[in-house]
Design a protein around this motif. Sequence first.
Motif, PDB file in Angstrom:
ATOM      1  N   ALA A  85     -25.622   4.967  20.531  1.00  0.00           N
ATOM      2  CA  ALA A  85     -24.510   5.496  19.753  1.00  0.00           C
ATOM      3  C   ALA A  85     -23.438   4.437  19.544  1.00  0.00           C
ATOM      4  O   ALA A  85     -22.844   4.329  18.475  1.00  0.00           O
ATOM      5  CB  ALA A  85     -23.924   6.726  20.455  1.00  0.00           C
ATOM      6  N   PHE A  89     -21.921   3.430  15.861  1.00  0.00           N
ATOM      7  CA  PHE A  89     -20.564   3.630  15.349  1.00  0.00           C
ATOM      8  C   PHE A  89     -19.841   2.317  15.113  1.00  0.00           C
ATOM      9  O   PHE A  89     -18.951   2.228  14.265  1.00  0.00           O
ATOM     10  CB  PHE A  89     -19.747   4.605  16.209  1.00  0.00           C
ATOM     11  CG  PHE A  89     -19.356   4.158  17.587  1.00  0.00           C
ATOM     12  CD1 PHE A  89     -19.844   4.819  18.696  1.00  0.00           C
ATOM     13  CD2 PHE A  89     -18.451   3.116  17.778  1.00  0.00           C
ATOM     14  CE1 PHE A  89     -19.459   4.438  19.978  1.00  0.00           C
ATOM     15  CE2 PHE A  89     -18.055   2.739  19.052  1.00  0.00           C
ATOM     16  CZ  PHE A  89     -18.570   3.405  20.165  1.00  0.00           C
ATOM     17  N   SER A  93     -18.337   1.154  11.388  1.00  0.00           N
ATOM     18  CA  SER A  93     -16.959   0.664  11.272  1.00  0.00           C
ATOM     19  C   SER A  93     -16.879  -0.759  10.747  1.00  0.00           C
ATOM     20  O   SER A  93     -15.784  -1.320  10.642  1.00  0.00           O
ATOM     21  CB  SER A  93     -16.283   0.736  12.650  1.00  0.00           C
ATOM     22  OG  SER A  93     -16.316   2.047  13.167  1.00  0.00           O
ATOM     23  N   ARG A  98     -20.205   0.092   4.796  1.00  0.00           N
ATOM     24  CA  ARG A  98     -20.839   1.161   5.562  1.00  0.00           C
ATOM     25  C   ARG A  98     -22.353   1.140   5.354  1.00  0.00           C
ATOM     26  O   ARG A  98     -22.825   1.118   4.231  1.00  0.00           O
ATOM     27  CB  ARG A  98     -20.262   2.498   5.093  1.00  0.00           C
ATOM     28  CG  ARG A  98     -20.803   3.715   5.778  1.00  0.00           C
ATOM     29  CD  ARG A  98     -20.377   4.981   5.063  1.00  0.00           C
ATOM     30  NE  ARG A  98     -18.935   5.168   5.069  1.00  0.00           N
ATOM     31  CZ  ARG A  98     -18.198   5.231   3.977  1.00  0.00           C
ATOM     32  NH1 ARG A  98     -18.741   5.092   2.783  1.00  0.00           N
ATOM     33  NH2 ARG A  98     -16.902   5.415   4.053  1.00  0.00           N
ATOM     34  N   PHE A 123     -22.294  11.652  17.601  1.00  0.00           N
ATOM     35  CA  PHE A 123     -22.077  10.703  16.503  1.00  0.00           C
ATOM     36  C   PHE A 123     -22.671  11.243  15.203  1.00  0.00           C
ATOM     37  O   PHE A 123     -22.025  11.221  14.149  1.00  0.00           O
ATOM     38  CB  PHE A 123     -22.712   9.354  16.840  1.00  0.00           C
ATOM     39  CG  PHE A 123     -22.823   8.418  15.671  1.00  0.00           C
ATOM     40  CD1 PHE A 123     -21.742   7.657  15.264  1.00  0.00           C
ATOM     41  CD2 PHE A 123     -24.015   8.319  14.958  1.00  0.00           C
ATOM     42  CE1 PHE A 123     -21.834   6.820  14.168  1.00  0.00           C
ATOM     43  CE2 PHE A 123     -24.125   7.477  13.867  1.00  0.00           C
ATOM     44  CZ  PHE A 123     -23.027   6.724  13.473  1.00  0.00           C
ATOM     45  N   GLY A 127     -20.373  12.298  12.007  1.00  0.00           N
ATOM     46  CA  GLY A 127     -20.534  11.512  10.794  1.00  0.00           C
ATOM     47  C   GLY A 127     -20.934  12.308   9.583  1.00  0.00           C
ATOM     48  O   GLY A 127     -21.027  11.773   8.479  1.00  0.00           O
ATOM     49  N   THR A 134     -15.340   8.860  15.957  1.00  0.00           N
ATOM     50  CA  THR A 134     -15.790   8.843  17.342  1.00  0.00           C
ATOM     51  C   THR A 134     -14.754   8.078  18.155  1.00  0.00           C
ATOM     52  O   THR A 134     -14.397   6.948  17.808  1.00  0.00           O
ATOM     53  CB  THR A 134     -17.160   8.152  17.476  1.00  0.00           C
ATOM     54  OG1 THR A 134     -18.100   8.824  16.626  1.00  0.00           O
ATOM     55  CG2 THR A 134     -17.656   8.205  18.912  1.00  0.00           C
ATOM     56  N   SER A 151     -17.093   7.553  11.690  1.00  0.00           N
ATOM     57  CA  SER A 151     -18.506   7.886  11.880  1.00  0.00           C
ATOM     58  C   SER A 151     -19.196   8.309  10.598  1.00  0.00           C
ATOM     59  O   SER A 151     -20.416   8.511  10.593  1.00  0.00           O
ATOM     60  CB  SER A 151     -18.644   9.020  12.911  1.00  0.00           C
ATOM     61  OG  SER A 151     -18.088   8.662  14.147  1.00  0.00           O
ATOM     62  N   TYR A 152     -18.438   8.457   9.512  1.00  0.00           N
ATOM     63  CA  TYR A 152     -18.979   9.004   8.272  1.00  0.00           C
ATOM     64  C   TYR A 152     -19.948   8.019   7.633  1.00  0.00           C
ATOM     65  O   TYR A 152     -19.572   6.899   7.267  1.00  0.00           O
ATOM     66  CB  TYR A 152     -17.826   9.295   7.320  1.00  0.00           C
ATOM     67  CG  TYR A 152     -18.215   9.929   6.003  1.00  0.00           C
ATOM     68  CD1 TYR A 152     -18.973  11.088   5.944  1.00  0.00           C
ATOM     69  CD2 TYR A 152     -17.779   9.364   4.805  1.00  0.00           C
ATOM     70  CE1 TYR A 152     -19.292  11.665   4.728  1.00  0.00           C
ATOM     71  CE2 TYR A 152     -18.087   9.945   3.583  1.00  0.00           C
ATOM     72  CZ  TYR A 152     -18.851  11.095   3.552  1.00  0.00           C
ATOM     73  OH  TYR A 152     -19.167  11.676   2.357  1.00  0.00           O
TER      74      TYR A 152
END
Length: 386
Positions: A85, A89, A93, A98, A123, A127, A134, A151-152
Amino acid sequence: MTDLIDGAALLNEVEAFHRRFNVFPHEAAYIAVTLWDAHAHLLDCFDSTPRLAFLSPEPGSGKSRALEVVETLVPQPMTAVNASAAALFRSVSNPNGRPTILFDEIDTIFGPKAGDNEELRGFLNAGHRRTGVTYRCIGDGGNQTVQAFPSYCAVAVAGLGNLPDTIMTRSVVIRMRRRARNETVEAFRARLHEAEGHKLRDRLAQWTEQARDSVMGAWPEMPESVTDRPADVWEPLLAIADAAGGDWPNRAREACVSLVTASKANDKGSLGVRLLTDLRDHVLIGVDKLPTIAILDRLNALDDAPWADLDGKPLDNRRLARMLGEYMAADNTPIRSRNIRTAGGVLKGFHAEDLTDAWARYCPPPPQDSATSATPLQPSSEPLNL
């Protein structure tokens, strides 16, 4: 000036590219996957992003191949197998952009032998929403500070079995199966076909930028039967279809209804919802009340039901009372057992009227033949074999 791209024609090409290498279980799957590819280029236009899940009961069903083809069509693909995870993340970021996360063999993370993976599950859940973050502690010892990591991101997964309910309800689920002997596809060769996919990806990126204004803030009309979480899942895909035009708006909504209906048929819900549904459809048939002992006998005798083997032992009266006590009757009090007078004496049991409100709130619509699917039991007039 950049030439305008025909969105409907481009989506047709993307769909045809998938059809060359994948045998999906139904037409709706090709439509959904094509729209998902396109939506990954416009994540900032939506409030949420659906997860795309290729699942099957057995290996060799084309799940990994489906991910390979998707990989060529989405922006900044990141193949993740056994990724932590923390790694995910931090990647999301990344200031350079992304990624689109492609998680193969997801059953090794969430399967029955995988143990707990609450951090990764958290996560993936966070997201799903554009506002999802997160939180992690950064620093050493007493100098740690809390930092929020976005987290998106778009996530596609492939694996055996099912996913946790919290992820399944946020997913467009494609139930893959092994190809029949009469089903043939073109062999996918990365050296040959990645370049073709990348050309389509670049054109998708160009078209989605042209369609950005029409997609941003769009509220696509949902099919009447699609509400709540399924509507959140499908909203970005229908917005893409509406922006493309042609026959895609109609095809997308037909696919939406088909896949949402299929997911409801496959979704057993929580164990509590399964208990409520089995009580309604298989146990309290034609009667207004039953003693607990009779309810347990019927539940534990049901085929394809979990009640005869819950953690190695059958459902008993204590667990039944505890599970039903988590739901409320119509008078807003917990569902409890009550005295039932039978030919053999007074026994504890449950009344259908106490369950009616919970049935209406939590259970799927009853099957058409539920009223005649079992022989009624009349506890008040016939002796029970206790």
